[in-house]
Design an enzyme around this catalytic site. Structure first.
Site, short mmCIF file in Angstrom:
data_model
loop_
_atom_site.label_atom_id
_atom_site.label_comp_id
_atom_site.label_asym_id
_atom_site.label_seq_id
_atom_site.Cartn_x
_atom_site.Cartn_y
_atom_site.Cartn_z
N GLU A 268 44.45 76.82 41.73
CA GLU A 268 43.36 76.11 41.06
C GLU A 268 43.10 74.81 41.80
OE1 GLU A 268 43.54 75.19 36.82
OE2 GLU A 268 44.42 77.16 36.43
N GLU B 268 50.86 76.51 34.82
CA GLU B 268 51.15 75.10 34.55
C GLU B 268 52.07 74.90 33.36
OE1 GLU B 268 47.52 72.88 34.15
OE2 GLU B 268 46.98 73.13 36.25
C1 BGP Z 1 44.10 73.19 34.49
C2 BGP Z 1 44.19 74.42 33.62
C3 BGP Z 1 42.88 75.12 33.39
C4 BGP Z 1 41.65 74.23 33.36
C5 BGP Z 1 41.68 73.10 34.36
C6 BGP Z 1 40.60 72.06 34.22
O1 BGP Z 1 45.09 72.28 34.14
O2 BGP Z 1 45.09 75.36 34.15
O3 BGP Z 1 43.06 75.92 32.27
O4 BGP Z 1 41.27 73.90 32.10
O5 BGP Z 1 42.92 72.44 34.37
O6 BGP Z 1 40.97 71.04 33.33
P1 BGP Z 1 40.15 70.59 32.06
O7 BGP Z 1 39.71 71.84 31.39
O8 BGP Z 1 41.12 69.82 31.24
O9 BGP Z 1 39.05 69.75 32.56
#
Ligand code: BGP
Length: 474
Positions: free
Chosen positions: A372, A169
């Site tokens: 993801e 990302e």
């Molecule tokens: C994505 C990232 C992850 C993870 C996920 C969940 O953007 O690649 O690292 O953290 O989001 O988001 P958050 O942790 O902000 O709830």
């Protein structure tokens, strides 16, 4: 009525983690500082509950047990990231940390011994402090060091690891550092953000060039593949019949989807976005020879992170000065939307289908996988625990199932999507929310020595992966 959604025999089933969020030992075993350490020292209260990631979920010590559980829940693949400053504590000197080499080798060996294909990402938000001192992604100097680090990873682990990813990302550090003030060092400058984004795209191409050179000279096996993980958040206009809404939504989509997707997959920057940036004097500094590197070094494989859509309407009050993408559109809250209150994100499973069809139609149907997707629940899993201690996270199962059905629909229509990884293997520390939300197939008991326990979603996933299908009973 029973309905079955079948996936190919060799579909990749698994999950993803990142070093910063799970490893722990954040300044131990020779690890160098990242910008996160600097930020936590300066302002610990900025993190939910004042909790940093010093221990995270101690993956560095738990990884063998975690791999056993991965096996139990049907994983045939798994993504983790290498921490740049664990492998090379000070990128300026380039000295390698042998303890880190051993850890990553052991981890990869353990995965392979359990027939779990490692997917390895080089950069998941963890900028070395020494590199930020040089300007982070804004500095072309940092690109050289990133390439040295990447080459080292390919030399050290390329024999065993087939699938590589340059960035996770890459738009998020731009949003966080330069646009919306949620990543240190809060630079808040659109033009500088555009430069950093351009440099990140260039860094991806430079590393891919190195990868290809190593394959050509025989130091890396020929079947190795390299890609990038992009968070693709498609934009939808408030009113399809309102040209101003359509225009706003297109600009938003260009910023958040086409910006990285076009150069990384097609080798060229998006023309409409370029024009917009030119018109507002936001173009980055670039050289023709760099554009050639970007053109000639596109990805083999695309990872798609998808969590939520963007709903967009025309701007109601014009900004006096352009300060970011939001100077061109307003967010729109769609009445009746499905919403995950805990994380504050809309749930719109069709978004993943739309992305995959976009990739099929406009990006040469490049090989992709969902790298993801998942559901953060605030203390949610305790909420779901029954009197026998089972964690019945049915909301997560429904979330994943609904997205998988959409992915299946896209595949049926010809999408070259070859896998699904959920975020995340286990509950972990988040950059935005520390331990507030839980995301895992595995519950991590923070009151009880970080012991892991498989949730209902994990057992459900084991069945899906074993049978390569989802069965829906209506
Ligand atoms: C994505 C990232 C992850 C993870 C996920 C969940 O953007 O690649 O690292 O953290 O989001 O988001 P958050 O942790 O902000 O709830």
């Amino acid at each position: 009525m029973k309905k079955e959604y079948k996936f190919k025999k060799d579909f990749f089933w698994g999950s993803a983690i990142s070093a910063l969020q799970t490893e722990g030992a954040h300044l131990e075993m020779g690890k160098g500082k990242t910008t996160w350490d600097i930020w936590m020292e300066k302002d610990p209260d900025r993190f939910f509950g004042g909790e940093g990631n010093a221990v995270a979920v101690d993956f560095i010590n738990f990884y063998k047990d975690d791999i056993k559980m991965m096996k139990e829940i049907g994983h045939n693949s798994f993504r983790f990231s290498i921490a740049w400053t664990r492998l090379i504590p000070n990128p300026l000197t380039g000295e390698i940390n042998d303890v880190a080499v051993k850890f990553y080798n052991d981890l990869i060996d353990e995965l392979l011994a359990n027939k779990i294909e490692p997917f390895v990402c080089l950069f998941h938000f963890d900028m070395p402090a020494a590199m930020q001192d040089l300007g982070g992604w804004e500095s072309k100097e940092v690109l050289k060091y990133f390439n040295i680090y990447a080459k080292k990873c390919f030399e050290l682990f390329g024999d065993k690891v087939k699938y590589w990813f340059t960035h996770n990302e890459p738009i998020v550090p731009i949003e966080g550092c330069y646009l919306y003030n949620f990543h240190y060092p809060f630079i808040n400058d659109f033009k500088r953000g555009v430069q950093a984004a351009y440099n990140t795209i260039l860094s991806n191409a430079i590393v891919i060039r190195t990868f290809k050179e190593m394959k050509a000279e025989g130091t890396l096996k020929n079947d190795r593949e390299i890609g990038i993980i992009l968070s693709l958040t498609p934009s939808y206009p408030r009113d399809l019949n309102n040209p101003e809404d359509l225009k706003a939504s297109k600009i938003c989509h260009d910023f958040f989807v086409r910006s990285f997707l076009d150069p990384c997959v097609l080798g060229e920057f998006n023309k409409d976005l370029n024009k917009l940036l030119k018109d507002h004097n936001l173009m980055p500094e670039y050289k023709e020879e760099e554009l050639l590197i970007i053109k000639e070094n596109t990805v083999d494989f695309l990872g798609i992170n998808y969590y939520f859509p963007r709903r967009v309407k025309a701007k109601e009050i014009k900004d006096e000065k352009v300060t970011g993408p939001h100077s061109f559109y307003d967010d729109y809250e769609m009445p009746g939307r499905k919403f995950n209150q805990d994380r504050g994100w809309e749930i719109f499973e069709k978004g993943v289908y739309d992305i995959l069809i976009d990739i099929k139609n406009n990006y040469g149907n490049i090989k992709s996988y969902i790298s993801e997707n998942g559901m953060g629940r605030h203390g949610g899993d305790e909420r779901d625990t029954d009197e026998n201690g089972s964690i019945n996270d049915d909301a997560r199962i429904e979330f994943v199932k609904d997205h998988l059905i959409m992915i299946n629909n896209a595949i049926e229509e010809g999408s070259n999507c070859v896998g699904y990884h959920m975020w995340s293997l286990m509950d972990n520390w988040s950059m935005s929310n520390a331990f507030k939300n839980r995301y895992g197939f595995l519950f991590v008991d923070r009151e009880n020595g970080l012991k892991r326990k498989i949730k209902k979603s994990g057992y459900w996933m084991a069945e899906v992966a074993k049978n390569n299908k989802i069965v829906e009973v209506e």
